[in-house]
Design an enzyme around this catalytic site. Structure first.
Site, short mmCIF file in Angstrom:
data_model
loop_
_atom_site.label_atom_id
_atom_site.label_comp_id
_atom_site.label_asym_id
_atom_site.label_seq_id
_atom_site.Cartn_x
_atom_site.Cartn_y
_atom_site.Cartn_z
N ARG A 1 -4.53 59.87 -20.96
CA ARG A 1 -5.93 59.79 -21.37
C ARG A 1 -6.64 61.13 -21.24
O ARG A 1 -7.62 61.39 -21.93
CB ARG A 1 -6.66 58.68 -20.60
CG ARG A 1 -6.26 57.28 -21.04
CD ARG A 1 -6.92 56.22 -20.19
NE ARG A 1 -6.50 56.29 -18.81
CZ ARG A 1 -5.38 55.77 -18.32
NH1 ARG A 1 -4.57 55.12 -19.12
NH2 ARG A 1 -5.06 55.90 -17.05
N GLU B 1 2.50 56.03 -4.16
CA GLU B 1 2.48 55.10 -3.03
C GLU B 1 3.91 54.75 -2.63
O GLU B 1 4.27 54.74 -1.46
CB GLU B 1 1.71 53.84 -3.45
CG GLU B 1 1.26 53.02 -2.27
CD GLU B 1 0.51 51.78 -2.72
OE1 GLU B 1 0.27 50.93 -1.86
OE2 GLU B 1 0.19 51.66 -3.93
P1 AMP Z 1 -3.96 60.05 -8.92
O1 AMP Z 1 -2.76 60.92 -9.05
O2 AMP Z 1 -3.81 58.99 -7.88
O3 AMP Z 1 -5.25 60.85 -8.75
O4 AMP Z 1 -4.09 59.22 -10.27
C1 AMP Z 1 -4.71 59.78 -11.38
C2 AMP Z 1 -4.05 59.37 -12.67
O5 AMP Z 1 -3.78 57.97 -12.73
C3 AMP Z 1 -4.99 59.68 -13.82
O6 AMP Z 1 -4.23 60.30 -14.85
C4 AMP Z 1 -5.58 58.35 -14.22
O7 AMP Z 1 -5.61 58.23 -15.63
C5 AMP Z 1 -4.66 57.29 -13.60
N1 AMP Z 1 -5.40 56.30 -12.78
C6 AMP Z 1 -5.28 56.13 -11.44
N2 AMP Z 1 -6.05 55.14 -10.99
C7 AMP Z 1 -6.71 54.65 -12.08
C8 AMP Z 1 -7.69 53.60 -12.27
N3 AMP Z 1 -8.16 52.85 -11.25
N4 AMP Z 1 -8.14 53.38 -13.53
C9 AMP Z 1 -7.69 54.13 -14.57
N5 AMP Z 1 -6.78 55.11 -14.44
C10 AMP Z 1 -6.28 55.38 -13.23
#
Ligand code: AMP
Length: 178
Positions: free
Chosen positions: A66, A103
């Site tokens: 996205r 995780e």
């Molecule tokens: P992180 O590495 O945990 O910061 O996860 C970020 C990535 O996962 C981004 O590319 C987001 O598009 C996706 N992502 C993680 N959590 C969500 C959520 N609750 N809603 C939508 N996209 C998420």
């Protein structure tokens, strides 16, 4: 007459929360209603790029998947190139890869070895900052190519997950914080 520019609150109202997607316990932030609305989509690009003048950024780097949507539109607005950081295994040419912790287990992102020139000025964009692992890995790839990160920008930040802690040393900006 042109439409009035939306506020951050207008964009926030359009974001749809989908409980338990893609798995139980996740509150998925669905940004497709923002994209489908011409005023909100273009307003979100204006807000994501408001710190920068056209020509002041060499490349906008977007994170799979996205992040590509916002980063590509921001690149056109800033008259900059667009560079994708993709999930491992998707880019066709030689790549640098960076693993990060999930995780359970690990994931990896990749960038083409010649995607950025050393010293180039980069704006890094993703739709959402959660734990920060993805953005930190992408930032490390950009730094590894010798480029300079002007800012890491997100439409949405899940503040309670403290993803910013993984991005210390970079200017980080989010339009909407939950
Ligand atoms: P992180 O590495 O945990 O910061 O996860 C970020 C990535 O996962 C981004 O590319 C987001 O598009 C996706 N992502 C993680 N959590 C969500 C959520 N609750 N809603 C939508 N996209 C998420």
């Amino acid at each position: 007459m042109s439409q009035s520019r939306p506020t951050v609150a207008d964009i926030e109202r359009a974001i749809r929360n989908i409980p338990d997607f893609p798995k139980p316990g996740i509150q998925f932030k669905d940004i497709t209603p923002v994209l489908a609305d011409a005023r909100l989509f273009s307003g979100s690009i204006d807000l994501l790029t408001e710190k920068f003048k056209p020509g002041s950024v060499d490349a906008v780097v977007g994170i799979d998947a996205r992040g590509f949507i916002f980063a590509a539109a921001a690149a056109v607005k800033l008259q900059a190139g667009f560079v994708p950081v993709r999930k491992k295994g998707k880019l066709p040419y030689k790549t640098h890869e960076q693993e990060y912790a999930l995780e359970y287990g690990t994931a990896a992102v990749a960038v083409h070895v010649d995607a950025l020139k050393p010293g180039s000025r980069v704006l890094l964009i993703d739709d959402l900052l959660a734990t920060g692992g993805t953005a930190a890995a992408a930032a490390s790839l950009v730094k590894g190519l010798g480029a300079q990160i002007l800012e890491i920008s997100f439409l949405i930040e899940l503040g309670f997950l403290s993803g910013r802690d993984k991005l210390k040393g970079y200017p980080v900006r989010s339009l909407i914080v939950y």
